[in-house]
Scaffold this motif. Structure first.
Motif, short mmCIF file in Angstrom:
data_model
loop_
_atom_site.label_atom_id
_atom_site.label_comp_id
_atom_site.label_asym_id
_atom_site.label_seq_id
_atom_site.Cartn_x
_atom_site.Cartn_y
_atom_site.Cartn_z
N THR A 74 0.78 -1.03 0.06
CA THR A 74 0.04 0.03 0.08
C THR A 74 0.99 1.21 0.02
OG1 THR A 74 -1.64 -1.28 1.29
CG2 THR A 74 -1.76 1.10 1.34
N LEU A 75 1.92 1.35 0.72
CA LEU A 75 2.85 2.43 0.82
C LEU A 75 3.37 2.67 -0.43
CD1 LEU A 75 4.51 2.08 4.30
CD2 LEU A 75 2.69 3.63 3.62
N VAL A 76 4.15 1.49 -1.07
CA VAL A 76 4.69 1.76 -2.44
C VAL A 76 3.70 2.08 -3.35
CG1 VAL A 76 5.76 0.11 -4.22
CG2 VAL A 76 6.40 -0.08 -1.96
N ASN A 86 8.66 16.96 2.28
CA ASN A 86 8.86 16.66 3.79
C ASN A 86 7.64 15.33 3.82
OD1 ASN A 86 10.13 18.59 4.60
ND2 ASN A 86 8.50 19.98 5.16
N ASN A 87 6.53 15.31 3.16
CA ASN A 87 5.78 13.97 3.08
C ASN A 87 6.41 12.90 2.27
OD1 ASN A 87 3.73 15.48 4.80
ND2 ASN A 87 2.61 15.81 2.97
N ILE A 88 7.23 13.35 1.12
CA ILE A 88 7.88 12.36 0.19
C ILE A 88 8.82 11.50 1.21
CG2 ILE A 88 9.37 11.74 -1.29
CD1 ILE A 88 7.79 13.65 -3.02
N LYS A 89 9.60 12.38 2.07
CA LYS A 89 10.69 11.82 3.11
C LYS A 89 10.16 10.97 4.21
CE LYS A 89 14.14 15.54 2.42
NZ LYS A 89 14.78 16.60 3.06
N ILE A 90 8.97 11.43 4.75
CA ILE A 90 8.26 10.56 5.51
C ILE A 90 7.70 9.40 4.94
CG2 ILE A 90 6.20 10.53 7.10
CD1 ILE A 90 6.67 13.47 7.50
N PHE A 94 8.82 5.42 6.15
CA PHE A 94 7.72 4.36 6.45
C PHE A 94 8.21 3.31 5.58
CE2 PHE A 94 4.69 7.17 8.28
CZ PHE A 94 4.57 6.62 9.34
N ILE A 95 8.50 3.20 4.22
CA ILE A 95 9.00 2.32 3.52
C ILE A 95 10.24 1.53 3.82
CG2 ILE A 95 9.68 1.71 0.77
CD1 ILE A 95 7.63 4.11 0.05
N MET A 96 11.09 2.26 4.14
CA MET A 96 12.48 1.51 4.58
C MET A 96 11.97 0.64 6.01
SD MET A 96 14.92 2.30 2.61
CE MET A 96 16.12 1.78 3.64
N ASN A 97 11.14 1.14 6.81
CA ASN A 97 10.95 0.63 7.76
C ASN A 97 10.08 -0.60 7.47
OD1 ASN A 97 12.39 2.08 9.73
ND2 ASN A 97 10.54 3.60 9.91
#
Length: 139
Positions: A74-76, A86-90, A94-97
């Motif tokens: 879903t995140l991808v 800023n939202n792209i970095k967040i 999330f994707i990295m975690n």
């Protein structure tokens, strides 16, 4: 602290459970003709309850793996190209975690569908070996 105690006790309980399942199979197979009907029903209920609990625990572990995989997918698929920096970095954090699926692993044993299949296969093979040993000793 609880995790450390669990890591110490988990292999012992796993081996105890496998040996208990093997001994129940061997007992049922070897003494079926001499058991009373009540004892057969009791042993059958014991084996059925043990298998149901094991299957339920492995199903819950597999559901955890599937849900974390769905969160990652879903995140991808999020439309990040419309967002600010800023939202792209967040989102990337999330994707990295979420790259690695969360699962229940204690003492190197992952609780999922593979575990219940492995335990049943090992138990059945040991029970068959015990049956062959009994038949060869009777001849």
């Amino acid at each position: 602290m609880i995790l450390n105690l669990t890591l110490i006790a988990m292999p012992f309980f796993l081996l105890l459970g496998v040996f208990l399942l093997i001994s129940c199979f061997a007992f049922i197979i070897n003494f079926t003709d001499t058991m009373s009907n009540i004892l057969k029903i009791r042993i059958l209920m014991l084996v059925a309850c043990t298998l149901c609990i094991s299957i339920l625990l492995c199903w819950i572990g597999q559901q955890l793996i599937d849900v974390t995989n769905d969160i990652f997918l879903t995140l991808v698929g999020a439309p990040w190209y419309f967002w600010n920096i800023n939202n792209i970095k967040i989102l990337l954090m999330f994707i990295m975690n979420c790259i690695k699926n969360e699962n229940i692993v204690l003492a190197g044993i992952c609780v999922d569908y593979k575990l219940i299949v492995t335990v049943l296969r090992i138990s059945a093979s040991y029970a068959l070996v015990l049956i062959k040993l009994r038949k060869s000793s009777l001849v």
